[in-house]
Design an enzyme around this catalytic site. Structure first.
Site, mmCIF file in Angstrom:
data_model
loop_
_atom_site.group_PDB
_atom_site.id
_atom_site.type_symbol
_atom_site.label_atom_id
_atom_site.label_comp_id
_atom_site.label_asym_id
_atom_site.label_seq_id
_atom_site.Cartn_x
_atom_site.Cartn_y
_atom_site.Cartn_z
ATOM 1 N N ASP A 67 0.772 -1.374 0.088
ATOM 2 C CA ASP A 67 0.164 0.008 -0.141
ATOM 3 C C ASP A 67 1.039 1.519 -0.148
ATOM 4 O O ASP A 67 1.958 1.323 0.486
ATOM 5 C CB ASP A 67 -1.054 -0.104 1.146
ATOM 6 C CG ASP A 67 -2.106 1.043 1.259
ATOM 7 O OD1 ASP A 67 -2.243 1.578 -0.120
ATOM 8 O OD2 ASP A 67 -2.515 1.458 2.189
ATOM 9 N N ASN B 69 -11.141 -2.431 -5.393
ATOM 10 C CA ASN B 69 -10.496 -1.321 -6.025
ATOM 11 C C ASN B 69 -11.139 -0.768 -7.366
ATOM 12 O O ASN B 69 -10.615 0.009 -7.926
ATOM 13 C CB ASN B 69 -8.908 -1.822 -6.120
ATOM 14 C CG ASN B 69 -8.065 -1.953 -4.978
ATOM 15 O OD1 ASN B 69 -7.364 -2.616 -4.770
ATOM 16 N ND2 ASN B 69 -8.287 -0.908 -4.386
HETATM 17 C C1 IPE Z 1 -5.224 -2.540 -0.288
HETATM 18 O O1 IPE Z 1 -5.205 -1.160 -0.101
HETATM 19 C C2 IPE Z 1 -5.238 -3.395 -1.475
HETATM 20 C C3 IPE Z 1 -4.219 -3.369 -1.789
HETATM 21 C C4 IPE Z 1 -2.916 -3.070 -1.561
HETATM 22 C C5 IPE Z 1 -4.095 -4.162 -3.394
HETATM 23 P P1 IPE Z 1 -6.194 -0.112 -0.329
HETATM 24 O O2 IPE Z 1 -5.371 1.065 -0.878
HETATM 25 O O3 IPE Z 1 -7.111 -0.634 -1.415
HETATM 26 O O4 IPE Z 1 -6.850 -0.120 0.760
HETATM 27 P P2 IPE Z 1 -7.882 0.796 1.633
HETATM 28 O O5 IPE Z 1 -8.995 1.454 0.740
HETATM 29 O O6 IPE Z 1 -6.950 2.010 2.118
HETATM 30 O O7 IPE Z 1 -8.501 -0.050 2.826
HETATM 31 C C1 IPE Z 2 -1.398 0.394 -3.270
HETATM 32 O O1 IPE Z 2 -1.368 1.853 -3.337
HETATM 33 C C2 IPE Z 2 -1.796 -0.137 -4.786
HETATM 34 C C3 IPE Z 2 -3.279 -0.675 -4.951
HETATM 35 C C4 IPE Z 2 -4.121 -0.755 -3.989
HETATM 36 C C5 IPE Z 2 -3.332 -1.241 -6.090
HETATM 37 P P1 IPE Z 2 -2.439 2.745 -3.365
HETATM 38 O O2 IPE Z 2 -3.017 3.016 -4.893
HETATM 39 O O3 IPE Z 2 -3.639 2.026 -2.580
HETATM 40 O O4 IPE Z 2 -1.892 4.056 -2.878
HETATM 41 P P2 IPE Z 2 -2.503 5.171 -1.666
HETATM 42 O O5 IPE Z 2 -3.154 4.259 -0.542
HETATM 43 O O6 IPE Z 2 -3.502 5.561 -2.388
HETATM 44 O O7 IPE Z 2 -1.382 5.931 -1.330
HETATM 45 MG MG MG Z 3 -3.863 2.470 -0.491
#
Ligand code: IPE
Ligand code: IPE
Ligand code: MG
Length: 222
Positions: A8, A56
């Site tokens: 993340d 997502n």
């Molecule tokens: C969790 O991260 C999913 C992945 C890393 C693929 P998110 O960024 O989607 O999670 P939330 O929305 O902050 O809970």
């Molecule tokens: C994690 O990074 C990757 C996926 C969820 C695909 P994020 O895209 O959630 O990054 P933040 O949380 O917005 O910084």
């Molecule tokens: Mg994230």
């Protein structure tokens, strides 16, 4: 040993640098190869990486399709090397709704590397822990199975032969599970790192493993 990582913070990594979010994803995807190598070096037998959750899809289509492209490109570019290096690539999640190209490369990558056994690299793609449990329940009921214990239930999960994660790491400072491996993490040791995923390095992984070795897992005992 099984290490599972919620990768993340790609978006925030990019934002802090004045870059578009997709640049963070690009950098994040580059880490996947590194972390697989470090893990294999450290004797980790299973590595599960959360790449795209069933939630997502709420993101703008531009970003979603960029993530699918990254997956496809990663597989195309890296599979030969991974095959050589003993990596067995597996993908867990729902094939429904994914573009055909993604499903095709998923199946191809699994087929290409299925006889490898140094490390299993398990990518969670279009993965949701609740969906995995529901999919298992649906299958069980369609087969009219009435005698059900933990072992039978487990045999209906996406990767039944994979032992539960010993370690779950989440980067980016968020302290939640976000629908990751809900059944399997019942007794996993959790590690929350402040760093964003593109900054994750070998030392971070080694530190987590050292700390894990000092923890006393009781599994409900004394
Ligand atoms: C969790 O991260 C999913 C992945 C890393 C693929 P998110 O960024 O989607 O999670 P939330 O929305 O902050 O809970
Ligand atoms: C994690 O990074 C990757 C996926 C969820 C695909 P994020 O895209 O959630 O990054 P933040 O949380 O917005 O910084
Ligand atoms: Mg994230």
């Amino acid at each position: 040993m099984h290490v599972a990582i919620i990768m993340d913070g790609n978006g925030r990594w990019a934002k802090e640098r004045g870059l578009p979010r997709i640049e963070g994803h690009r950098r994040g995807a580059m880490k996947v190869e590194d972390v697989t190598e470090w893990s294999a070096d450290l004797g980790i037998r299973y590595l599960t990486l959360y790449a795209f959750s069933t939630e997502n899809w709420k993101r703008p289509w531009d970003e979603v399709s960029f993530l699918f492209n990254l997956f496809v490109e990663f597989m195309k570019k890296k599979i030969r090397k991974m095959k050589r290096e003993g990596v067995r690539v597996r993908v867990i999640g729902r094939k429904e709704k994914l573009p055909d190209e993604v499903v095709n490369i998923w199946e191809w990558a699994e087929e290409e590397t299925k006889s490898n056994d140094k490390i299993d690299l398990i990518i969670a793609l279009n993965y949701g822990g609740r969906y995995e449990i529901l999919d298992a329940v649906r299958k069980i009921s369609s087969e009219n199975i009435t005698e059900i214990d933990e072992d039978t239930f487990r045999s209906y999960l996406y990767a039944p032969d994979v032992p539960d994660p010993d370690i779950v790491i989440r980067t980016s400072g968020e302290m939640r599970i976000s629908n990751f491996l809900l059944w399997q993490i019942a007794y996993s040791e959790l590690f929350f790192l402040k760093k964003y995923w593109p900054d994750f390095n070998r030392e971070d992984l080694e530190r987590v493993i050292d700390e894990f070795r000092k923890r006393h897992r009781r599994f409900g005992g004394i």
